[in-house]
Design an enzyme around this catalytic site. Structure first.
Site, PDB file in Angstrom:
ATOM      1  CG  HIS A 186      10.945 -16.044   2.587  1.00  0.00           C
ATOM      2  ND1 HIS A 186       9.735 -16.657   2.726  1.00  0.00           N
ATOM      3  CD2 HIS A 186      10.615 -14.995   1.714  1.00  0.00           C
ATOM      4  CE1 HIS A 186       8.886 -16.211   1.876  1.00  0.00           C
ATOM      5  NE2 HIS A 186       9.405 -15.104   1.189  1.00  0.00           N
ATOM      6  CD  GLU A 187      12.257 -11.376   0.900  1.00  0.00           C
ATOM      7  OE1 GLU A 187      12.115 -11.516   0.093  1.00  0.00           O
ATOM      8  OE2 GLU A 187      10.987 -11.254   1.715  1.00  0.00           O
ATOM      9  CG  HIS A 190      11.828 -14.466  -2.874  1.00  0.00           C
ATOM     10  ND1 HIS A 190      10.809 -15.490  -3.541  1.00  0.00           N
ATOM     11  CD2 HIS A 190      11.076 -14.014  -2.028  1.00  0.00           C
ATOM     12  CE1 HIS A 190       9.764 -15.397  -2.898  1.00  0.00           C
ATOM     13  NE2 HIS A 190      10.005 -14.446  -1.846  1.00  0.00           N
TER      14      HIS A 190
HETATM   15 ZN   LIG Z   1       8.524 -13.970  -0.343  1.00  0.00          ZN
END
Ligand SMILES: [Zn+2]
Length: 280
Positions: A186-187, A190
């Site tokens: 997830h990170e 980003h």
């Molecule tokens: Zn996030």
């Protein structure tokens, strides 16, 4: 039953995730969104390389005496989880055990997003982000699971670049429901330029990815497929298995093609030095 992340107690696991799955990555403002969209539109359809990139991860483990130690097995498994998510899309992660740093510092261990401790630790420990990904682990403050910098921030602040992960989120860690290593997927999403699938709520632009259905807010836990918090402007179900939602690790299993296209555009725009370093 109460739920504890890094010594902070939450009444229930729901109370914890309602605070935002503990992802502290900043929400971009409308100016940044527009600027980024304009730049992506400029490179659309003409990327320099056809979708193959190897990213070297530098693990930087900040510890506080007995806390925060990550085993070699966990690092290997974390790389496996990342490759399960990204490799089919042409992005592979590797790491060299000789580059692992373990640094004992109680103040850095408890760093918060945007704190002086983050600044100091990154300035002293970080490697060149044009040649790899700085992957920090620490205890973090207040139940945060992690955060990332966006690719368009690299140019203006090279030292801050990277992802910061709560140490219990690595595979086999102690962050119950969030310990399959998906927080890193997830990170890094980003870090490669993606926003949350629920970004923008039911507004017209959402996360600026055409094939992730808009939804009003995050999904939590292990939801069954359905309309859930989906928006009236879409007949589709909420993307409950998307890596950029807030569901439990076990439920996170997919990126959409639109997300991958957006990632590649931003590699080309902002992280092309990774392509260069791989080519050289
Ligand atoms: Zn996030």
């Amino acid at each position: 039953m109460s739920f504890i992340v890094n010594n902070k107690e939450f009444g229930t696991i729901e109370e914890f995730v309602l605070q935002g799955r503990g992802c502290a990555t900043l929400q971009p403002n409308h100016y940044q969104i527009r600027r980024n969209d304009e730049r992506i539109a400029q490179v659309s359809g003409r990327h320099r390389r056809a979708n193959k990139l190897v990213i070297a991860i530098r693990f930087i483990h900040i510890t506080d005496q007995q806390q925060g130690h990550i085993t070699e097995e966990q690092r290997v498994e974390q790389i496996n989880v990342l490759n399960e998510a990204y490799q089919e899309h042409g992005i592979e992660f590797v790491y060299d055990p000789a580059t692992v740093q373990v640094v004992d510092n109680a103040q850095w261990f408890g760093m918060d997003h945007g704190s002086w401790q983050e600044r100091e630790a990154k300035r002293i420990l970080g490697g060149n982000p044009h040649q790899g990904l700085n992957f920090y682990t620490a205890g973090l403050n207040g139940g945060l699971l992690g955060w990332a910098t966006f690719p368009w921030e690299l140019e203006g602040d090279v030292e801050r670049d990277g992802v910061v992960m709560q140490c219990g989120t690595l595979p086999g860690g102690d962050a119950t429901n969030f310990n399959f290593g998906k927080t890193a997927v997830h990170e890094i999403g980003h870090w490669l330029g993606l926003w949350h699938t629920f970004q923008g709520g039911c507004g017209a632009y959402g996360d600026h990815v055409g094939d992730t259905p808009p939804h009003a807010g995050p999904n939590y836990g292990k939801p069954i497929p359905g309309r859930l918090n989906a928006c009236d402007i879409s007949d589709e179900d909420a993307p409950i298995n998307n890596y950029m939602n807030y569901v439990d690790d076990e439920w996170m299993t997919e990126f959409t093609q639109g997300q991958i296209t957006r990632i590649w555009a931003q590699i080309d725009l902002y992280r092309s030095s990774l392509l260069d370093s791989e080519l050289s």
